[in-house]
Design a protein around this motif. Structure first.
Motif, PDB file in Angstrom:
ATOM      1  N   GLN A   1      61.748 109.354 -50.234  1.00  0.00           N
ATOM      2  CA  GLN A   1      63.001 110.086 -49.597  1.00  0.00           C
ATOM      3  C   GLN A   1      62.987 109.471 -48.248  1.00  0.00           C
ATOM      4  O   GLN A   1      62.041 109.243 -47.569  1.00  0.00           O
ATOM      5  CB  GLN A   1      62.985 111.632 -49.332  1.00  0.00           C
ATOM      6  CG  GLN A   1      64.015 112.236 -49.004  1.00  0.00           C
ATOM      7  CD  GLN A   1      65.319 112.208 -49.589  1.00  0.00           C
ATOM      8  OE1 GLN A   1      66.335 111.705 -49.008  1.00  0.00           O
ATOM      9  NE2 GLN A   1      65.460 112.630 -50.683  1.00  0.00           N
ATOM     10  N   VAL A   2      64.223 109.354 -47.762  1.00  0.00           N
ATOM     11  CA  VAL A   2      64.672 108.652 -46.111  1.00  0.00           C
ATOM     12  C   VAL A   2      64.149 109.906 -45.298  1.00  0.00           C
ATOM     13  O   VAL A   2      64.605 110.947 -45.480  1.00  0.00           O
ATOM     14  CB  VAL A   2      65.792 108.307 -46.059  1.00  0.00           C
ATOM     15  CG1 VAL A   2      66.168 107.888 -44.720  1.00  0.00           C
ATOM     16  CG2 VAL A   2      66.175 106.911 -47.069  1.00  0.00           C
ATOM     17  N   GLN A   3      63.423 109.441 -44.194  1.00  0.00           N
ATOM     18  CA  GLN A   3      63.021 110.497 -43.182  1.00  0.00           C
ATOM     19  C   GLN A   3      63.302 109.773 -41.887  1.00  0.00           C
ATOM     20  O   GLN A   3      62.701 108.525 -41.706  1.00  0.00           O
ATOM     21  CB  GLN A   3      61.951 110.899 -43.475  1.00  0.00           C
ATOM     22  CG  GLN A   3      61.645 111.784 -44.228  1.00  0.00           C
ATOM     23  CD  GLN A   3      60.273 112.646 -44.419  1.00  0.00           C
ATOM     24  OE1 GLN A   3      59.369 111.966 -44.742  1.00  0.00           O
ATOM     25  NE2 GLN A   3      60.251 113.854 -43.973  1.00  0.00           N
ATOM     26  N   LEU A   4      63.923 110.488 -40.891  1.00  0.00           N
ATOM     27  CA  LEU A   4      63.716 109.967 -39.489  1.00  0.00           C
ATOM     28  C   LEU A   4      63.401 111.200 -38.767  1.00  0.00           C
ATOM     29  O   LEU A   4      64.256 112.253 -38.838  1.00  0.00           O
ATOM     30  CB  LEU A   4      65.279 109.459 -38.960  1.00  0.00           C
ATOM     31  CG  LEU A   4      65.752 108.439 -39.710  1.00  0.00           C
ATOM     32  CD1 LEU A   4      67.299 108.194 -39.301  1.00  0.00           C
ATOM     33  CD2 LEU A   4      65.202 107.300 -39.321  1.00  0.00           C
ATOM     34  N   VAL A   5      62.415 110.988 -38.189  1.00  0.00           N
ATOM     35  CA  VAL A   5      61.634 112.196 -37.610  1.00  0.00           C
ATOM     36  C   VAL A   5      61.422 111.916 -36.042  1.00  0.00           C
ATOM     37  O   VAL A   5      60.587 111.264 -35.688  1.00  0.00           O
ATOM     38  CB  VAL A   5      60.327 112.630 -38.157  1.00  0.00           C
ATOM     39  CG1 VAL A   5      59.794 113.781 -37.412  1.00  0.00           C
ATOM     40  CG2 VAL A   5      60.480 112.921 -39.793  1.00  0.00           C
ATOM     41  N   GLU A   6      62.372 112.655 -35.272  1.00  0.00           N
ATOM     42  CA  GLU A   6      62.242 112.600 -33.711  1.00  0.00           C
ATOM     43  C   GLU A   6      61.254 113.409 -33.072  1.00  0.00           C
ATOM     44  O   GLU A   6      60.579 114.657 -33.758  1.00  0.00           O
ATOM     45  CB  GLU A   6      63.609 113.078 -33.233  1.00  0.00           C
ATOM     46  CG  GLU A   6      64.758 112.219 -33.518  1.00  0.00           C
ATOM     47  CD  GLU A   6      65.582 112.800 -34.677  1.00  0.00           C
ATOM     48  OE1 GLU A   6      66.749 112.709 -34.817  1.00  0.00           O
ATOM     49  OE2 GLU A   6      65.067 113.649 -35.539  1.00  0.00           O
ATOM     50  N   SER A   7      60.499 112.974 -31.848  1.00  0.00           N
ATOM     51  CA  SER A   7      59.506 113.711 -31.346  1.00  0.00           C
ATOM     52  C   SER A   7      59.565 113.414 -29.947  1.00  0.00           C
ATOM     53  O   SER A   7      60.204 112.300 -29.444  1.00  0.00           O
ATOM     54  CB  SER A   7      58.199 113.686 -31.837  1.00  0.00           C
ATOM     55  OG  SER A   7      57.785 112.211 -31.792  1.00  0.00           O
ATOM     56  N   GLY A   8      59.083 114.026 -29.146  1.00  0.00           N
ATOM     57  CA  GLY A   8      58.995 113.972 -27.570  1.00  0.00           C
ATOM     58  C   GLY A   8      59.657 114.401 -26.813  1.00  0.00           C
ATOM     59  O   GLY A   8      59.613 114.556 -25.338  1.00  0.00           O
ATOM     60  N   GLY A   9      60.529 115.491 -27.054  1.00  0.00           N
ATOM     61  CA  GLY A   9      61.559 116.141 -26.362  1.00  0.00           C
ATOM     62  C   GLY A   9      60.600 117.308 -25.594  1.00  0.00           C
ATOM     63  O   GLY A   9      59.506 117.564 -26.036  1.00  0.00           O
ATOM     64  N   GLY A  10      61.311 117.941 -24.698  1.00  0.00           N
ATOM     65  CA  GLY A  10      60.743 119.226 -23.923  1.00  0.00           C
ATOM     66  C   GLY A  10      61.307 119.441 -22.749  1.00  0.00           C
ATOM     67  O   GLY A  10      62.668 118.863 -22.599  1.00  0.00           O
ATOM     68  N   LEU A  11      60.909 120.263 -21.811  1.00  0.00           N
ATOM     69  CA  LEU A  11      61.420 120.600 -20.550  1.00  0.00           C
ATOM     70  C   LEU A  11      60.894 119.718 -19.592  1.00  0.00           C
ATOM     71  O   LEU A  11      59.652 119.806 -19.268  1.00  0.00           O
ATOM     72  CB  LEU A  11      61.136 121.999 -20.315  1.00  0.00           C
ATOM     73  CG  LEU A  11      61.417 122.744 -19.135  1.00  0.00           C
ATOM     74  CD1 LEU A  11      63.104 122.622 -18.877  1.00  0.00           C
ATOM     75  CD2 LEU A  11      61.040 124.099 -18.932  1.00  0.00           C
ATOM     76  N   VAL A  12      61.973 119.265 -18.719  1.00  0.00           N
ATOM     77  CA  VAL A  12      61.271 118.563 -17.546  1.00  0.00           C
ATOM     78  C   VAL A  12      62.177 118.476 -16.145  1.00  0.00           C
ATOM     79  O   VAL A  12      63.368 119.260 -16.498  1.00  0.00           O
ATOM     80  CB  VAL A  12      61.376 116.752 -17.752  1.00  0.00           C
ATOM     81  CG1 VAL A  12      60.335 116.645 -19.108  1.00  0.00           C
ATOM     82  CG2 VAL A  12      62.745 116.540 -18.133  1.00  0.00           C
ATOM     83  N   GLN A  13      61.777 118.454 -15.135  1.00  0.00           N
ATOM     84  CA  GLN A  13      62.197 118.551 -13.734  1.00  0.00           C
ATOM     85  C   GLN A  13      63.360 117.568 -13.702  1.00  0.00           C
ATOM     86  O   GLN A  13      62.935 116.477 -13.932  1.00  0.00           O
ATOM     87  CB  GLN A  13      61.568 118.842 -12.810  1.00  0.00           C
ATOM     88  CG  GLN A  13      60.414 120.163 -12.682  1.00  0.00           C
ATOM     89  CD  GLN A  13      59.595 120.380 -11.685  1.00  0.00           C
ATOM     90  OE1 GLN A  13      59.404 119.415 -10.866  1.00  0.00           O
ATOM     91  NE2 GLN A  13      58.849 121.500 -11.518  1.00  0.00           N
ATOM     92  N   PRO A  14      64.302 117.796 -12.841  1.00  0.00           N
ATOM     93  CA  PRO A  14      65.277 116.535 -12.617  1.00  0.00           C
ATOM     94  C   PRO A  14      64.513 115.428 -11.651  1.00  0.00           C
ATOM     95  O   PRO A  14      63.614 115.802 -11.001  1.00  0.00           O
ATOM     96  CB  PRO A  14      66.200 117.226 -11.411  1.00  0.00           C
ATOM     97  CG  PRO A  14      66.315 118.725 -12.014  1.00  0.00           C
ATOM     98  CD  PRO A  14      64.967 118.973 -12.442  1.00  0.00           C
TER      99      PRO A  14
END
Length: 114
Positions: free
Chosen positions: A1-14
């Motif tokens: 099965q095809v998978q694309l798994v994003e990671s690395g997001g979050g909360l950051v300051q300007p």
């Protein structure tokens, strides 16, 4: 099965930085152009960057000079390095593969706020 798994997001300051990753499986990664899209609250999905199978890149004007798309075919992974982040970069970021087929990841949330 095809998978694309994003990671690395979050909360950051300007002004901060994040590096998003998208790990691909189930298809021949090197034959596909890879794209990053984003969708902010109440907004339509927009194209952020493209890297094709030759390594040629495109970045939207809104992120040019701040974001960099790259790929590592040995790892079946595409990246989005995001620097000098602004509140208007807040969105769910989606990985997309375009080639013999077309596939989408589930998205990862990026929030830029002080």
């Amino acid at each position: 099965q095809v998978q694309l798994v994003e990671s690395g997001g979050g909360l950051v300051q300007p002004g901060g930085s994040l590096r998003l990753s998208c790990a691909a499986s189930g298809f021949t990664f090197s034959n596909y152009a890879m794209r990053w899209y984003r969708q902010g609250p109440g907004k339509e999905r927009e194209l952020v960057a493209i890297i094709d199978s030759r390594g040629s890149i495109f970045h939207a004007s809104s992120v040019k000079g701040r974001f960099t798309i790259s790929r590592d075919n040995a790892k079946n992974t595409v990246y989005l390095q995001m620097n000098s982040l602004k509140p208007e970069d807040t969105a769910v970021y989606y990985c997309n593969a375009q080639g013999p087929g077309q596939y989408w990841g589930q998205g990862t949330q990026v929030t830029v706020s002080s």
